[in-house]
Motif scaffolding. Structure first.
Motif, PDB file in Angstrom:
ATOM      1  N   LEU A  15       0.824  -1.205   0.000  1.00  0.00           N
ATOM      2  CA  LEU A  15       0.000   0.000   0.000  1.00  0.00           C
ATOM      3  C   LEU A  15       0.863   1.262   0.000  1.00  0.00           C
ATOM      4  O   LEU A  15       0.628   2.196  -0.779  1.00  0.00           O
ATOM      5  CB  LEU A  15      -0.940  -0.005   1.206  1.00  0.00           C
ATOM      6  CG  LEU A  15      -2.031  -1.080   1.178  1.00  0.00           C
ATOM      7  CD1 LEU A  15      -2.660  -1.257   2.558  1.00  0.00           C
ATOM      8  CD2 LEU A  15      -3.091  -0.738   0.136  1.00  0.00           C
ATOM      9  N   HIS A  16       1.882   1.282   0.852  1.00  0.00           N
ATOM     10  CA  HIS A  16       2.749   2.460   0.932  1.00  0.00           C
ATOM     11  C   HIS A  16       3.596   2.633  -0.332  1.00  0.00           C
ATOM     12  O   HIS A  16       3.775   3.750  -0.826  1.00  0.00           O
ATOM     13  CB  HIS A  16       3.636   2.390   2.173  1.00  0.00           C
ATOM     14  CG  HIS A  16       2.904   2.702   3.424  1.00  0.00           C
ATOM     15  ND1 HIS A  16       2.217   1.749   4.137  1.00  0.00           N
ATOM     16  CD2 HIS A  16       2.728   3.869   4.078  1.00  0.00           C
ATOM     17  CE1 HIS A  16       1.648   2.310   5.176  1.00  0.00           C
ATOM     18  NE2 HIS A  16       1.934   3.602   5.162  1.00  0.00           N
ATOM     19  N   THR A  17       4.109   1.540  -0.858  1.00  0.00           N
ATOM     20  CA  THR A  17       4.918   1.615  -2.069  1.00  0.00           C
ATOM     21  C   THR A  17       4.095   2.125  -3.238  1.00  0.00           C
ATOM     22  O   THR A  17       4.548   2.982  -4.007  1.00  0.00           O
ATOM     23  CB  THR A  17       5.512   0.229  -2.413  1.00  0.00           C
ATOM     24  OG1 THR A  17       6.343  -0.181  -1.326  1.00  0.00           O
ATOM     25  CG2 THR A  17       6.316   0.270  -3.686  1.00  0.00           C
ATOM     26  N   MET A  18       2.890   1.612  -3.374  1.00  0.00           N
ATOM     27  CA  MET A  18       2.033   2.058  -4.471  1.00  0.00           C
ATOM     28  C   MET A  18       1.689   3.540  -4.316  1.00  0.00           C
ATOM     29  O   MET A  18       1.618   4.269  -5.302  1.00  0.00           O
ATOM     30  CB  MET A  18       0.776   1.201  -4.543  1.00  0.00           C
ATOM     31  CG  MET A  18       1.041  -0.243  -4.942  1.00  0.00           C
ATOM     32  SD  MET A  18       1.683  -0.424  -6.613  1.00  0.00           S
ATOM     33  CE  MET A  18       0.171  -0.166  -7.546  1.00  0.00           C
ATOM     34  N   GLY A  19       1.500   3.992  -3.083  1.00  0.00           N
ATOM     35  CA  GLY A  19       1.263   5.418  -2.843  1.00  0.00           C
ATOM     36  C   GLY A  19       2.456   6.259  -3.260  1.00  0.00           C
ATOM     37  O   GLY A  19       2.311   7.312  -3.885  1.00  0.00           O
ATOM     38  N   LEU A  20       3.651   5.784  -2.917  1.00  0.00           N
ATOM     39  CA  LEU A  20       4.870   6.501  -3.313  1.00  0.00           C
ATOM     40  C   LEU A  20       5.018   6.546  -4.832  1.00  0.00           C
ATOM     41  O   LEU A  20       5.335   7.592  -5.404  1.00  0.00           O
ATOM     42  CB  LEU A  20       6.104   5.850  -2.692  1.00  0.00           C
ATOM     43  CG  LEU A  20       6.356   6.160  -1.224  1.00  0.00           C
ATOM     44  CD1 LEU A  20       7.460   5.271  -0.666  1.00  0.00           C
ATOM     45  CD2 LEU A  20       6.728   7.627  -1.049  1.00  0.00           C
ATOM     46  N   LEU A  21       4.790   5.414  -5.486  1.00  0.00           N
ATOM     47  CA  LEU A  21       4.895   5.390  -6.943  1.00  0.00           C
ATOM     48  C   LEU A  21       3.853   6.313  -7.587  1.00  0.00           C
ATOM     49  O   LEU A  21       4.145   6.983  -8.585  1.00  0.00           O
ATOM     50  CB  LEU A  21       4.751   3.967  -7.478  1.00  0.00           C
ATOM     51  CG  LEU A  21       5.890   3.005  -7.150  1.00  0.00           C
ATOM     52  CD1 LEU A  21       5.567   1.600  -7.649  1.00  0.00           C
ATOM     53  CD2 LEU A  21       7.209   3.494  -7.735  1.00  0.00           C
TER      54      LEU A  21
END
Length: 142
Positions: A15-21
């Motif tokens: 979830l956090h990685t996708m938000g960053l991307l």
């Protein structure tokens, strides 16, 4: 005290990685950079990224200028898709024990069902593009 809402580390990373991307449209970001930003194990994050890739949510490119980027528009990706890419289908929990002994009269009433329905609703209606305020440029570039 045990948390009522428990999300695995893998799902949280996804979830956090996708938000960053999503906060860096068009950029390719390396696993090393993502792991450093999130302060997590690069090896664990790499496994999560493989799952996201298999689900068609990210694309990867090898090489010195390689990294990960979103495969689809952030407007078209829900948190539910991201969660289910790492954890499988989000299932309702009707009993804390997993095997009801309360004869259909749960000691928590409908609390678990209500919380589960709220989580499903939030995950299925929240898109990555809705999270842009969560990832300020200072945090993204830190």
């Amino acid at each position: 005290m045990q948390h009522l809402l428990k999300i695995s580390e893998a799902a949280s990373l996804a979830l956090h990685t996708m938000g960053l991307l999503a906060s860096r449209p068009g950029d390719r970001v390396s696993t090393r950079e993502l792991a450093a930003r999130l302060k997590v194990s690069e090896a664990h994050l790499a496994k999560v990224m493989q799952r996201l890739g298999r689900a068609g949510l990210v694309r990867s490119q090898r090489g010195p200028k390689g990294g990960f980027s979103l495969q689809r528009n952030p407007d078209d990706i829900t948190l539910l898709e991201v969660y289910e890419a790492t954890e499988g289908t989000l299932r309702e929990q009707r009993c804390l024990l997993g095997n009801p002994i309360c004869n259909g009269n749960c000691i928590l009433g409908g609390l678990l069902e209500n919380v589960g329905a709220e989580v499903r609703e939030y995950f299925s209606t929240t898109r990555l593009s809705d999270l842009s305020d969560s990832f300020t440029q200072e945090a993204v570039n830190a």
